[in-house]
Design an enzyme around this catalytic site. Structure first.
Site, PDB file in Angstrom:
ATOM      1  CB  SER A 264     -16.366  14.796  20.433  1.00  0.00           C
ATOM      2  OG  SER A 264     -17.596  14.121  20.262  1.00  0.00           O
ATOM      3  CE  LYS A 265     -19.708  21.291  15.701  1.00  0.00           C
ATOM      4  NZ  LYS A 265     -20.612  20.255  15.288  1.00  0.00           N
ATOM      5  NE  ARG A 266     -18.644  12.802  15.206  1.00  0.00           N
ATOM      6  CZ  ARG A 266     -17.731  11.863  15.471  1.00  0.00           C
ATOM      7  NH1 ARG A 266     -18.088  10.691  15.972  1.00  0.00           N
ATOM      8  NH2 ARG A 266     -16.468  12.081  15.206  1.00  0.00           N
ATOM      9  CG  ASP A 269     -23.490  18.617  17.141  1.00  0.00           C
ATOM     10  OD1 ASP A 269     -23.582  19.693  17.766  1.00  0.00           O
ATOM     11  OD2 ASP A 269     -22.738  18.445  16.153  1.00  0.00           O
TER      12      ASP A 269
END
Ligand code: GLU
Length: 509
Positions: A264-266, A269
């Site tokens: 995921s984008k998380r 990050d």
């Protein structure tokens, strides 16, 4: 095989995840391999999820990757329009056809009705009651209400949705190109909405109608769409198109590098890497999520990396040009299991492509990263630097990280590794060396090194005593190509200035 026509059918809801680009790529490779067509269709029927600018962003991503569709909203084509919102009126007749044949029904339930049903039926063993064969007769729809009531409701323009009537206790089977035979128990499938109250079709109706009308032969999509397959199989059948159903391939997920589940984008990050193809700025929040392009990936490397995330040629080969990929790609070699994403491996791919790229092209690619730091650099000068440091660069942005000292005097010097062993003899050595450089007539690394060696002999020091200090003086740290080459490129004055800068720091210790 009938004419191969495949489609990438994104909903314009945000940035394009690398899994999405991989879906594009496999579509593209399959189409090209079979001399078929690759279509971009924008599935924008969900107005609540629509995000301004997302379609253009997708088009730009495909352009950057060089995966250009043969038919698209931008390009047009024989089955236009390719944006589902522009096809809105087309879907009604099919929903109506399904009602007439008894495979779909009008449902007049309000949001409150639906909520009430869920609350009333919620039990420990059924935490999420569905609108399905077990509940539909308790709801307000054209199956449960008398025909005259339904007629009145429709005549009075009471809002409705159209739902598919999923048959009870039936096993549905289809053969997935990657996973083989898959079966579904229809008792676990709810009566999905096909046409919404706003007159827009849902994804389920639109995807089937458009795949049919656009003569799609094979549909590749992410594994997350597998649960929708039974609804789609039934629609193909109920609309009388069973023999035209595309062959499906549900592509495995791209997984987190650590732990389980979809990347995921998380995760990006948290672990410091992008998951989108290009920077994406969400117009609703103005937040920018980073992209592989801006991080300094070459599109060829990005595409090669994605090809290998879930497929291999059956050999050890990892580097493929797009032509080779087209030639070798086969859906049978796509893995069933998810592929763990490895950013370091991605950088390795990019490093390989940087090494393969000629220096003139590389200069053009590196230039924006230097200019972004406010530096104006001439091409010939940059070309020299690029050829000198390319083997140290994994990302195009590394041309700045690995080469900033060519363009600007370093301000931070890490003198820790040399200060312990610093002494007057070394101080004297550098002072004499720059004095001799000052008198040098010509300026090239040979002469610079010769001067250096001469001073070494006079001082009685060994090369190993002073090379690291010189590197720190010129670069600021323990990295970079040969010091005499650096000195040649930055020039006489700058060399003398930098040596003096550090001498001044060291002499006050
Ligand atoms: N519109 C769906 C998406 O956003 C497409 C799924 C499919 O390819 O059928 O991914």
């Amino acid at each position: 095989m009938s004419k191969v026509r495949v489609r990438f059918a994104p909903s314009p809801t945000g940035g394009l995840h690398l899994g999405g680009v991989r879906t594009v790529l496999y579509n593209y490779l399959f189409a090209r391999h079979h001399g078929g067509e690759f279509i971009l269709r924008i599935e924008d029927t969900d107005q609540n999820r629509y995000v301004e600018g997302a379609e253009q962003y997708i088009v730009d991503c495909l352009q950057w990757c060089g995966l250009i569709p043969d038919e698209s909203p931008q390009k047009g084509g024989p089955y236009a329009p390719y944006r589902q919102s522009e096809r809105k009126n087309l879907y009604h007749q099919y929903a109506k056809q399904l009602i007439d044949s008894g495979h779909a029904y009008y449902a007049f339930d309000t949001t409150e009705d639906l909520e009430k049903m869920r609350n009333d039926l919620k039990r420990a063993d059924n935490t999420n009651p569905q609108y399905d064969h077990s509940t539909r007769m308790k709801m307000r729809n054209s199956l449960s209400l008398p025909a005259s009531d339904v007629k009145d409701l429709l005549a009075n323009n009471i809002p409705y949705v159209i739902r598919i009537k999923i048959p009870e206790s039936t096993t549905l089977i289809f053969t997935d190109m990657i996973r083989g035979e898959i079966s579904f128990d229809t008792n676990l499938v709810d009566d999905k909405v096909l046409l919404k109250a706003d007159g827009m079709p849902t994804y389920h109706l639109a995807v089937v109608v458009d795949d049919y009308l656009m003569k799609i032969s094979h549909a590749f999509r992410g594994e997350e769409w597998l649960p929708s397959a039974p609804v789609h199989i039934l629609l193909w059948e109920y609309l009388g198109w069973k023999h035209h159903m595309p062959e499906w391939a549900h592509l495995p997920l791209i997984l987190k590098p650590d732990g389980n589940g979809k990347l995921s984008k998380r995760d990006g990050d948290r672990l410091g890497f992008p998951v989108f193809a290009m920077n994406w700025t969400d117009p609703r929040t103005n937040e920018t999520a980073s992209g592989f392009r801006e991080m300094g990936f070459m599109p060829q490397a990005f595409v090669n990396m994605l090809a290998m995330l879930g497929w291999n040629a059956g050999t050890e080969q990892e580097l493929f040009s797009i032509e080779e990929l087209i030639h070798k790609f086969s859906i049978e070699r796509v893995h069933k299991g998810g592929a763990k994403f490895d950013f370091e491996k991605g950088k390795w791919f990019n490093h390989q492509y940087i090494q393969q790229t000629d220096d003139t092209t590389l200069t053009q690619l590196a230039k924006p990263y230097i200019e972004a730091e406010g530096i104006n650099v001439n091409n010939d000068h940059l070309l020299k630097i690029v050829s000198l440091i390319k083997d140290r660069c994994h990302l195009l942005s590394d041309f700045w990280q690995q080469g900033h000292f060519f363009f600007a005097t370093p301000h931070d010097f890490d003198i820790n590794p040399i200060k312990e062993k610093w002494n007057d003899v070394k101080q004297q050595f550098f002072t004499s060396w720059i004095a001799s450089l000052n008198d040098a007539k010509d300026w090239n690394y040979g002469i610079i090194e010769q001067n250096f060696n001469t001073q070494l002999e006079i001082s009685g020091l060994k090369k190993g005593d002073v090379l690291l200090p010189l590197r720190i003086m010129l670069v600021g740290g323990k990295y970079g190509p040969g010091v005499f080459l650096i000195s040649e490129i930055i020039g006489k004055e700058e060399t003398i200035l930098r040596v003096n800068n550090v001498l001044a720091k060291l002499s006050v210790l």
